[in-house]
Design a protein around this motif. Structure first.
Motif, short mmCIF file in Angstrom:
data_model
loop_
_atom_site.label_atom_id
_atom_site.label_comp_id
_atom_site.label_asym_id
_atom_site.label_seq_id
_atom_site.Cartn_x
_atom_site.Cartn_y
_atom_site.Cartn_z
N LEU A 118 62.89 -57.65 -0.14
CA LEU A 118 63.32 -56.25 -0.34
C LEU A 118 63.20 -55.58 1.03
O LEU A 118 64.12 -55.66 1.83
CB LEU A 118 62.42 -55.60 -1.40
N VAL A 119 62.03 -55.02 1.32
CA VAL A 119 61.77 -54.52 2.68
C VAL A 119 61.42 -55.73 3.54
O VAL A 119 61.89 -55.88 4.67
CB VAL A 119 60.57 -53.54 2.69
N GLY A 120 60.60 -56.59 3.00
CA GLY A 120 60.21 -57.82 3.69
C GLY A 120 61.18 -58.94 3.32
O GLY A 120 61.92 -58.83 2.36
N ASN A 122 62.95 -62.60 2.23
CA ASN A 122 62.91 -63.54 1.11
C ASN A 122 61.90 -64.65 1.45
O ASN A 122 61.99 -65.27 2.50
CB ASN A 122 64.32 -64.13 0.94
N LEU A 123 60.94 -64.86 0.57
CA LEU A 123 59.90 -65.87 0.85
C LEU A 123 60.20 -67.18 0.12
O LEU A 123 59.42 -68.12 0.19
CB LEU A 123 58.52 -65.35 0.42
N THR A 124 61.34 -67.23 -0.58
CA THR A 124 61.62 -68.44 -1.36
C THR A 124 62.67 -69.32 -0.69
O THR A 124 63.03 -70.35 -1.23
CB THR A 124 62.13 -68.06 -2.78
N THR A 140 50.51 -65.07 9.30
CA THR A 140 51.32 -63.87 9.02
C THR A 140 50.57 -62.95 8.06
O THR A 140 50.47 -61.73 8.29
CB THR A 140 52.66 -64.27 8.38
N ILE A 141 50.02 -63.53 6.99
CA ILE A 141 49.36 -62.71 5.96
C ILE A 141 48.04 -62.14 6.50
O ILE A 141 47.74 -60.97 6.31
CB ILE A 141 49.14 -63.53 4.67
N MET A 142 47.28 -62.97 7.18
CA MET A 142 45.98 -62.54 7.70
C MET A 142 46.12 -61.45 8.76
O MET A 142 45.49 -60.41 8.67
CB MET A 142 45.28 -63.78 8.31
N GLY A 144 49.09 -59.93 9.94
CA GLY A 144 50.22 -59.01 9.88
C GLY A 144 51.24 -59.34 10.95
O GLY A 144 50.98 -60.19 11.82
N ARG A 145 52.41 -58.71 10.88
CA ARG A 145 53.47 -58.92 11.88
C ARG A 145 54.05 -57.56 12.24
O ARG A 145 54.08 -56.64 11.40
CB ARG A 145 54.58 -59.83 11.32
N PRO A 146 54.56 -57.42 13.47
CA PRO A 146 54.93 -56.09 13.97
C PRO A 146 56.05 -55.39 13.19
O PRO A 146 56.12 -54.17 13.17
CB PRO A 146 55.37 -56.35 15.42
N MET A 149 54.92 -55.93 8.39
CA MET A 149 54.08 -56.76 7.52
C MET A 149 52.62 -56.41 7.79
O MET A 149 52.13 -56.63 8.90
CB MET A 149 54.37 -58.24 7.81
N PRO A 150 51.91 -55.80 6.80
CA PRO A 150 50.52 -55.38 7.07
C PRO A 150 49.56 -56.57 7.19
O PRO A 150 49.80 -57.62 6.59
CB PRO A 150 50.17 -54.51 5.86
N ALA A 151 48.49 -56.38 7.96
CA ALA A 151 47.43 -57.39 8.04
C ALA A 151 46.60 -57.32 6.76
O ALA A 151 46.46 -56.25 6.17
CB ALA A 151 46.55 -57.12 9.24
N PRO A 158 39.11 -65.19 0.75
CA PRO A 158 39.65 -65.77 -0.50
C PRO A 158 40.98 -65.15 -0.89
O PRO A 158 41.89 -65.86 -1.32
CB PRO A 158 38.56 -65.44 -1.54
N PHE A 159 41.12 -63.85 -0.70
CA PHE A 159 42.38 -63.15 -0.99
C PHE A 159 43.51 -63.81 -0.21
O PHE A 159 44.55 -64.20 -0.77
CB PHE A 159 42.22 -61.68 -0.59
N VAL A 160 43.32 -63.94 1.11
CA VAL A 160 44.38 -64.47 1.97
C VAL A 160 44.68 -65.94 1.63
O VAL A 160 45.84 -66.34 1.54
CB VAL A 160 44.00 -64.29 3.46
#
Ligand code: HEC
Length: 188
Positions: A118-120, A122-124, A140-142, A144-146, A149-151, A158-160
């Protein structure tokens, strides 16, 4: 309790008793005075206590150190992440995180419920801006990206890890959705 003695002044015909303050009140007051001296000396004069701001900074630093220690003890590699992606409980936890309606910044908010973008992005699909290897997705998830994409460092390891496992499990399922980003590269 009343002594029947009254103060000398009268206002609008109202007089005031001249009662002694009750002992429980006086002792609470004296206690507060004594406490304030120790409080002031502890926090402000000799500085042996941390004021809320400093206590917060210290707690954050301790949490960061704990995370780094955890990471040093269990190095995160492509293999360790792939192994997690094969564990049903980790994937289910990641799925719940991805779609957590109680979290206003849930992944699905920007990547859509089916992760088709959507904003980010397609991850599939098999097109990745920052790499599709497990360790790239984890980073990327831990961190973030400029591009928006938030850190997620502050959410804890465990979340990440769980949400990385979930993304790995839906990778290459090719949901029709957002077209690949212009700067994405093909990577299985
Ligand atoms: C506020 C919106 C937002 C949220 C919330 C969000 N993302 Fe993102 N995400 C983005 C944007 C925008 C990008 C593209 C960043 C760029 O190009 O620099 C992105 C990029 C990514 C990428 C890299 C894609 C590629 O092509 O390399 C992955 C993987 C990813 N997000 C996963 C997640 C996961 C998992 C979550 C939840 C833990 C999440 N995102 C939450 C907006 C978001």
């Amino acid at each position: 309790m009343s002594t029947e003695a009254t103060r000398s002044h009268v206002y609008d015909g109202i007089q005031e008793f001249d009662n002694r303050l009750p002992n429980w009140w006086l002792w609470t007051f004296y206690g507060a005075c004594i406490f304030s001296i120790f409080y002031w000396v502890h926090y402000h004069t000799i500085g042996t206590g941390d004021l809320p701001g400093a206590a917060f900074v210290k707690e954050q630093a301790e949490a960061q150190a704990r995370l780094e220690k955890q990471m040093a003890e269990n190095p995160i590699t492509n293999e360790s992440l792939l192994k997690m992606a094969g564990e049903a409980t980790a994937v289910a936890k990641g799925d719940a995180i991805f779609h957590n309606a109680a979290d206003p910044l849930r992944c699905a908010f920007c990547h859509k419920d089916d992760a088709s973008g959507l904003v980010g992005p397609n991850l599939t699909d098999d097109m990745w801006v920052y790499g599709g290897k497990p360790i790239d997705i984890y980073t990327t998830i831990m961190e973030g990206r400029p591009g928006g994409m938030p850190a997620h460092k502050s959410r804890g390891l465990p979340f990440v890890l769980n949400v990385t496992a979930y993304v790995l499990s839906i990778k290459n399922t090719n949901k029709p959705g957002k077209a690949p980003e212009a700067n994405a590269k093909k990577e299985q």
